[in-house]
Scaffold this motif. Structure first.
Motif, PDB file in Angstrom:
ATOM      1  N   LYS A 281      18.364   8.811   9.695  1.00 33.36           N
ATOM      2  CA  LYS A 281      19.256   9.823  10.268  1.00 33.36           C
ATOM      3  C   LYS A 281      18.451  11.005  10.826  1.00 33.36           C
ATOM      4  CE  LYS A 281      23.543   8.955   7.709  1.00 33.36           C
ATOM      5  NZ  LYS A 281      24.333   8.703   8.944  1.00 33.36           N
ATOM      6  N   TYR A 282      17.452  11.433  10.075  1.00 32.36           N
ATOM      7  CA  TYR A 282      16.646  12.553  10.560  1.00 32.36           C
ATOM      8  C   TYR A 282      15.774  12.123  11.739  1.00 32.36           C
ATOM      9  CZ  TYR A 282      13.897  16.806  10.519  1.00 32.36           C
ATOM     10  OH  TYR A 282      13.299  17.982  10.889  1.00 32.36           O
ATOM     11  N   TYR A 283      15.317  10.879  11.697  1.00 28.21           N
ATOM     12  CA  TYR A 283      14.526  10.333  12.808  1.00 28.21           C
ATOM     13  C   TYR A 283      15.366  10.334  14.082  1.00 28.21           C
ATOM     14  CZ  TYR A 283      11.180   7.127  15.076  1.00 28.21           C
ATOM     15  OH  TYR A 283      10.262   6.556  15.921  1.00 28.21           O
ATOM     16  N   LYS A 284      16.625   9.984  13.964  1.00 27.08           N
ATOM     17  CA  LYS A 284      17.514  10.028  15.126  1.00 27.08           C
ATOM     18  C   LYS A 284      17.702  11.465  15.603  1.00 27.08           C
ATOM     19  CE  LYS A 284      20.207   5.846  14.138  1.00 27.08           C
ATOM     20  NZ  LYS A 284      21.564   5.295  13.854  1.00 27.08           N
ATOM     21  N   HIS A 285      17.789  12.379  14.666  1.00 28.48           N
ATOM     22  CA  HIS A 285      18.013  13.789  15.018  1.00 28.48           C
ATOM     23  C   HIS A 285      16.872  14.366  15.849  1.00 28.48           C
ATOM     24  CE1 HIS A 285      18.948  18.041  14.689  1.00 28.48           C
ATOM     25  NE2 HIS A 285      17.801  18.253  14.059  1.00 28.48           N
ATOM     26  N   VAL A 286      15.625  14.030  15.507  1.00 28.38           N
ATOM     27  CA  VAL A 286      14.500  14.629  16.230  1.00 28.38           C
ATOM     28  C   VAL A 286      14.494  14.202  17.698  1.00 28.38           C
ATOM     29  CG1 VAL A 286      13.102  14.773  14.137  1.00 28.38           C
ATOM     30  CG2 VAL A 286      12.835  12.800  15.659  1.00 28.38           C
ATOM     31  N   GLY A 287      15.172  13.094  18.015  1.00 29.31           N
ATOM     32  CA  GLY A 287      15.238  12.647  19.398  1.00 29.31           C
ATOM     33  C   GLY A 287      15.964  13.617  20.311  1.00 29.31           C
ATOM     34  N   SER A 288      16.805  14.460  19.742  1.00 28.73           N
ATOM     35  CA  SER A 288      17.574  15.410  20.556  1.00 28.73           C
ATOM     36  C   SER A 288      16.695  16.517  21.133  1.00 28.73           C
ATOM     37  CB  SER A 288      18.697  16.032  19.717  1.00 28.73           C
ATOM     38  OG  SER A 288      18.169  16.769  18.625  1.00 28.73           O
TER      39      SER A 288
END
Length: 547
Positions: A281-288
């Motif tokens: 979930k955090y890995y996905k967040h950093v993509g923003s």
């Protein structure tokens, strides 16, 4: 042993600091030099001294930034081996006068600092080849760009690193526009530092390393060419600059989660699954926070595009210098003149599966006619004493334990690039055994050099490189996904592949070689990388306010 509670507390403290710093608009302060900095700098230059004596430590980076924007030769302002920033410059009278005049008249050059975050820039592998080709293309694209390399290779000087680039990759770079910023805390991203909760530990380490980098010299553009994404939110919040990422493989993927789901549901597996899902979930967040996302292969791009849905991803195949490798073929080196030898071009690391190659080769020798058996040659770079010990262990395995004849086996570490090319031109086969090699630069170098590839049937080699039946695939029971893939793909073992290629006739080898060379030139040349890097990256971030 790493204390998980300590890590969690440290993460909370860092997050609190980030919120506070953001509220104080630190992003403007880090880029902006202190008041009256020009007068202080002139005093340091004319009378001697160091920046640390004149400015607060967290402001030294902004002062260094000003010097890089004004200098004609930015090598004078590295933090190499903890030397005072002005020690080298004081020896260069012409540069000293240039800086003095620039400060007195407040003249700025209109330059852009393009920061490449690559803590292991001197490792000499495929990822480093991408880095240095990107640096070369970037410098050539715009004369106003200055490249800043953030590295943890504190055991080498900038000059030594560029010399290694020249020897290993044959790239000549404009050293006067490259400044090395050496980072002290690289050990925090080393997996050995975190024997437990490695993903979490390395994520924390990459945050610390990213902050250290921007404090020492804040750039105008941040490019992570190695794959440490958890620092992106910090770079964005502290500097508000474009963030480019070139991803070689995902930190965590859906494949990892799916395999965990098929394991027996013990308490340990359940806890691990919860940990991994939170991490994802955090890995996905950093993509923003990413401005431009690039990947090295179709396999990697498929995974990353499903994780970082907030940004569009682009496949830019690594530069493989295929033009330089094919040139010798045009001068008349035909497969019929090649030696009967199989080359393994890979860094000396366990994940490259040298042991598997040796073991399968030994099995093949037991049934083969020696006149038809290719000699097995390992070539590649070493990074440390551990890698050199690894080579010694491979020799013991091959020569002492498995009794491979010495004339059939050789290891040649750390060859110059010219010698590597000659080895490829004189060999017949190229072997790659890594499971899920996300791309496989060595495999491209094989086909560009006219070799017949014998490669593991997964990821980059399977989907992007060894196409149109130009080579041979194999699987191994030790593969993590062997049960699923072996029944679908139907490939045999490496020993089986050795037996299969032994039946090839010279005309078959020539046909495979010609097709492979055409593929290499069309898809994987340095010039093709140049086009893609300029199109997807440089043309879009030349204005530093892109994000």
């Amino acid at each position: 042993m790493v204390d998980l509670l300590s890590i969690a507390i440290a993460q909370c403290m860092v997050t609190f600091c980030l919120v506070y710093l953001r509220m104080q608009s630190v992003n403007r302060s880090l880029m902006k030099p202190p008041r009256h900095f020009r007068d202080k700098l002139l005093k340091v230059i004319e009378k001697g001294g160091s920046l640390g004596d004149m400015f607060h430590s967290w402001k030294v980076g902004s002062v260094r930034r000003e010097l890089l924007l004004r200098a004609k030769d930015v090598r004078n302002f590295t933090n190499e081996k903890d030397a005072g920033l002005l020690d080298i410059m004081m020896k260069d009278t012409k540069e000293k006068e240039n800086i003095i005049q620039s400060l007195k008249h407040d003249e700025k050059s209109g330059r852009i600092l393009f920061g490449f975050f690559h803590p292991y820039c001197n490792a000499g592998g495929g990822g480093e080849k991408v880095l240095w080709k990107a640096v070369e293309t970037t410098l050539r694209f715009d004369p106003n760009i200055v490249v800043v390399i953030y590295t943890g290779d504190c055991d080498a000087t900038g000059e030594q690193i560029l010399g290694s680039v020249r020897n290993r990759f044959d790239y000549e770079l404009d050293a006067s526009r490259i400044s090395f910023i050496f980072l002290k805390y690289r050990k925090l991203v080393d997996s050995k530092t975190w024997p437990h909760f490695t993903l979490l530990g390395q994520a924390f380490g990459s945050i610390v390393l990213s902050i250290e980098a921007i404090l020492k010299c804040p750039p105008d553009i941040w490019c992570d060419s190695m794959g440490y994404p958890f620092g992106y939110p910090w770079v964005w919040h502290l500097l508000r600059i474009p963030i480019i990422t070139y991803t070689h493989f995902p930190v965590i993927s859906s494949d990892m989660l799916n395999k965990l789901a098929h394991q027996q549901r013990t308490f340990r597996v359940i806890l691990k699954g919860f940990y991994w899902r939170l991490f994802m979930k955090y890995y996905k967040h950093v993509g923003s926070f990413i401005t431009i996302a690039c990947t090295n292969s179709s396999w990697t791009n498929d995974h990353i595009s499903r994780i970082w849905t907030q940004c569009r991803t682009h496949v830019i195949f690594p530069p493989c210098s295929t033009e330089k490798l094919v040139h010798y073929e045009k001068e008349g080196d035909l497969p019929a003149k090649r030696k009967n030898q199989a080359v393994v071009l890979a860094q000396f690391r366990p994940e490259k599966r040298h042991r598997l190659i040796i073991e399968e080769y030994a099995k093949y020798l037991k049934t083969a006619q020696y006149d038809d058996v290719p000699k097995l040659i390992f070539i590649g770079s070493t990074r440390s004493d551990e890698d050199r010990q690894y080579i010694k262990d491979l020799k013991v395995l091959a020569l002492d334990k498995l009794k491979i004849p010495q004339e059939r086996f050789e290891i040649m570490p750390d060859l110059p690039y010219e010698d590597i090319k000659k080895m490829l031109w004189s060999s017949t086969y190229g072997i790659n055994a890594m499971w899920n090699e996300h791309f496989g630069i060595a495999v491209v170098e094989y086909i560009a050099g006219g070799l017949i590839p014998i490669v593991h049937g997964s990821a980059g080699p399977l989907f992007d490189i060894v196409i149109d039946n130009v080579g041979f695939f194999f699987l191994d029971p030790s593969d993590p996904d062997y049960k699923e893939t072996s029944s679908i793909l139907g490939f045999g073992t490496l020993c089986d592949a050795f037996k299969e290629v032994s039946y090839l006739k010279d005309k078959d080898k020539k046909k495979l070689s010609d097709i492979a060379i055409r593929i290499a030139l069309t898809k994987f040349s340095d010039s093709r990388f140049d086009e893609k890097w300029i199109d997807h990256v440089l043309s879009k971030v030349n204005n530093k306010n892109t994000h």
